[in-house]
Design a protein around this motif. Structure first.
Motif, PDB file in Angstrom:
ATOM      1  N   HIS A  42       0.838  -1.204   0.000  1.00 46.22           N
ATOM      2  CA  HIS A  42       0.000   0.000   0.000  1.00 46.22           C
ATOM      3  C   HIS A  42       0.871   1.252   0.000  1.00 46.22           C
ATOM      4  CE1 HIS A  42      -3.967  -1.660   0.349  1.00 46.22           C
ATOM      5  NE2 HIS A  42      -3.631  -2.403   1.393  1.00 46.22           N
ATOM      6  N   ASN A  43       2.173   1.086   0.331  1.00 48.32           N
ATOM      7  CA  ASN A  43       3.119   2.203   0.454  1.00 48.32           C
ATOM      8  C   ASN A  43       2.771   3.145   1.593  1.00 48.32           C
ATOM      9  OD1 ASN A  43       5.068   1.505  -1.405  1.00 48.32           O
ATOM     10  ND2 ASN A  43       3.990   2.439  -3.112  1.00 48.32           N
ATOM     11  N   CYS A  44       2.062   2.639   2.583  1.00 48.26           N
ATOM     12  CA  CYS A  44       1.820   3.332   3.841  1.00 48.26           C
ATOM     13  C   CYS A  44       2.119   2.346   4.960  1.00 48.26           C
ATOM     14  CB  CYS A  44       0.373   3.811   3.962  1.00 48.26           C
ATOM     15  SG  CYS A  44      -0.170   4.929   2.657  1.00 48.26           S
ATOM     16  N   GLY A 112     -14.452   5.573   8.856  1.00 48.93           N
ATOM     17  CA  GLY A 112     -14.926   4.870   7.667  1.00 48.93           C
ATOM     18  C   GLY A 112     -14.313   5.347   6.370  1.00 48.93           C
ATOM     19  N   GLY A 113     -13.301   6.203   6.445  1.00 45.79           N
ATOM     20  CA  GLY A 113     -12.677   6.724   5.233  1.00 45.79           C
ATOM     21  C   GLY A 113     -11.691   5.750   4.614  1.00 45.79           C
ATOM     22  N   ILE A 114     -11.184   6.128   3.459  1.00 44.64           N
ATOM     23  CA  ILE A 114     -10.184   5.331   2.760  1.00 44.64           C
ATOM     24  C   ILE A 114      -8.835   5.534   3.435  1.00 44.64           C
ATOM     25  CG2 ILE A 114      -9.007   4.923   0.571  1.00 44.64           C
ATOM     26  CD1 ILE A 114     -11.495   6.112  -0.813  1.00 44.64           C
ATOM     27  N   PRO A 115      -8.157   4.460   3.871  1.00 41.25           N
ATOM     28  CA  PRO A 115      -6.825   4.632   4.466  1.00 41.25           C
ATOM     29  C   PRO A 115      -5.875   5.296   3.473  1.00 41.25           C
ATOM     30  CG  PRO A 115      -7.663   2.415   4.852  1.00 41.25           C
ATOM     31  CD  PRO A 115      -8.576   3.056   3.859  1.00 41.25           C
ATOM     32  N   SER A 116      -5.065   6.238   3.956  1.00 39.91           N
ATOM     33  CA  SER A 116      -4.175   6.960   3.050  1.00 39.91           C
ATOM     34  C   SER A 116      -2.970   7.495   3.804  1.00 39.91           C
ATOM     35  CB  SER A 116      -4.909   8.124   2.383  1.00 39.91           C
ATOM     36  OG  SER A 116      -5.319   9.065   3.359  1.00 39.91           O
ATOM     37  N   CYS A 117      -1.925   7.836   3.045  1.00 35.71           N
ATOM     38  CA  CYS A 117      -0.773   8.540   3.605  1.00 35.71           C
ATOM     39  C   CYS A 117      -0.320   9.574   2.582  1.00 35.71           C
ATOM     40  CB  CYS A 117       0.361   7.581   3.969  1.00 35.71           C
ATOM     41  SG  CYS A 117       0.945   6.542   2.624  1.00 35.71           S
ATOM     42  N   THR A 118       0.511  10.493   3.007  1.00 32.32           N
ATOM     43  CA  THR A 118       0.842  11.636   2.163  1.00 32.32           C
ATOM     44  C   THR A 118       2.138  11.467   1.382  1.00 32.32           C
ATOM     45  OG1 THR A 118       1.910  12.727   4.041  1.00 32.32           O
ATOM     46  CG2 THR A 118      -0.406  13.243   3.646  1.00 32.32           C
ATOM     47  N   SER A 119       2.881  10.392   1.650  1.00 28.23           N
ATOM     48  CA  SER A 119       4.129  10.174   0.924  1.00 28.23           C
ATOM     49  C   SER A 119       4.387   8.684   0.798  1.00 28.23           C
ATOM     50  CB  SER A 119       5.305  10.840   1.653  1.00 28.23           C
ATOM     51  OG  SER A 119       5.473  10.285   2.940  1.00 28.23           O
ATOM     52  N   VAL A 120       5.228   8.303  -0.145  1.00 28.58           N
ATOM     53  CA  VAL A 120       5.554   6.899  -0.339  1.00 28.58           C
ATOM     54  C   VAL A 120       6.235   6.358   0.912  1.00 28.58           C
ATOM     55  CG1 VAL A 120       6.902   5.265  -1.690  1.00 28.58           C
ATOM     56  CG2 VAL A 120       5.704   7.140  -2.826  1.00 28.58           C
ATOM     57  N   MET A 121       5.702   5.262   1.420  1.00 23.19           N
ATOM     58  CA  MET A 121       6.147   4.637   2.667  1.00 23.19           C
ATOM     59  C   MET A 121       5.992   5.577   3.858  1.00 23.19           C
ATOM     60  SD  MET A 121       6.516   1.726   1.590  1.00 23.19           S
ATOM     61  CE  MET A 121       6.754   1.078   3.225  1.00 23.19           C
TER      62      MET A 121
END
Length: 204
Positions: A42-44, A112-121
């Motif tokens: 997922h790169n998070c 309930g949101g979509i899991p996310s991160c702001t940068s690769v890894m």
């Protein structure tokens, strides 16, 4: 022209949101690490190798299998899966009746949101991530099959996407293979395998 682009972008975002609701968000990227390694990322990731998780299943068979699932990642990888009852919490394990969906387990971000991160890894932004079992299906699962779903969803929360295994034989099949119908019913997988462990080593 700009209106056409905006409409096309809106269509793509709608599709991604729909896939996320089904627990099938495409991986932002994948990583290969030598012959036979088929994990995708997922790169998070979690903020540290000590992962604080909370059991909100209410106990019973679900609670025990959530505990066993966390323990399996703890024993197979450098991660410490720490069961906690107070903040900060990185992962919540739960179960609920969702009816006849096309998923037995799902991972969502906070609210309930979509899991996310702001940068690769980078670190997941919307913690705690919530892993859920759909009791419409899983009430009838034996203990190890429930554990397979919990452990698979924990793998997502730890940063692993679905394994790119062809799914024709059990050889090399990992816990992160996408369907429990093949992963467990055919191959009996409910613990992290070599490919899954390699992914964790890559991430952390």
């Amino acid at each position: 022209m700009m209106n056409l682009i905006r409409r096309q972008l809106a269509t793509v975002l709608t599709l991604v949101a729909a896939l996320a609701a089904l627990g099938t968000v495409p991986s932002p990227a994948s990583a290969q690490d030598g012959p036979g390694i088929q994990y995708q990322l997922h790169n998070c990731k979690m903020p540290s190798t000590t992962v604080r998780w909370s059991d909100q299943t209410g106990g019973g068979a679900y609670g025990q299998q959530a505990i066993e699932a966390a323990a399996s990642w703890d024993s197979a990888t450098p991660l410490t899966m720490q069961l906690v009852g107070a903040s900060p919490i990185h992962i919540i394990a739960d179960q609920s009746y969702w009816g006849k969906t096309d998923w037995a387990g799902l991972t969502q971000g906070a609210g309930g949101g979509i899991p996310s991160c702001t940068s690769v890894m980078g670190v997941w932004q919307n913690l705690p991530l919530k892993i859920m079992l759909n009791t419409y299906f899983t009430d009838d699962y034996p203990a190890n099959k429930k554990q397979s779903v919990f452990a698979h969803e924990m793998g997502h929360a730890l940063g692993i996407f679905h394994q790119s295994h062809p799914g024709t034989t059990c050889g090399g099949l990992g816990l992160m293979y996408y369907t429990v119908a093949f992963r467990y019913d055919v191959c009996g997988q409910f613990l992290p395998q070599t490919d899954d462990v390699a992914a964790i080593h890559y991430i952390y």
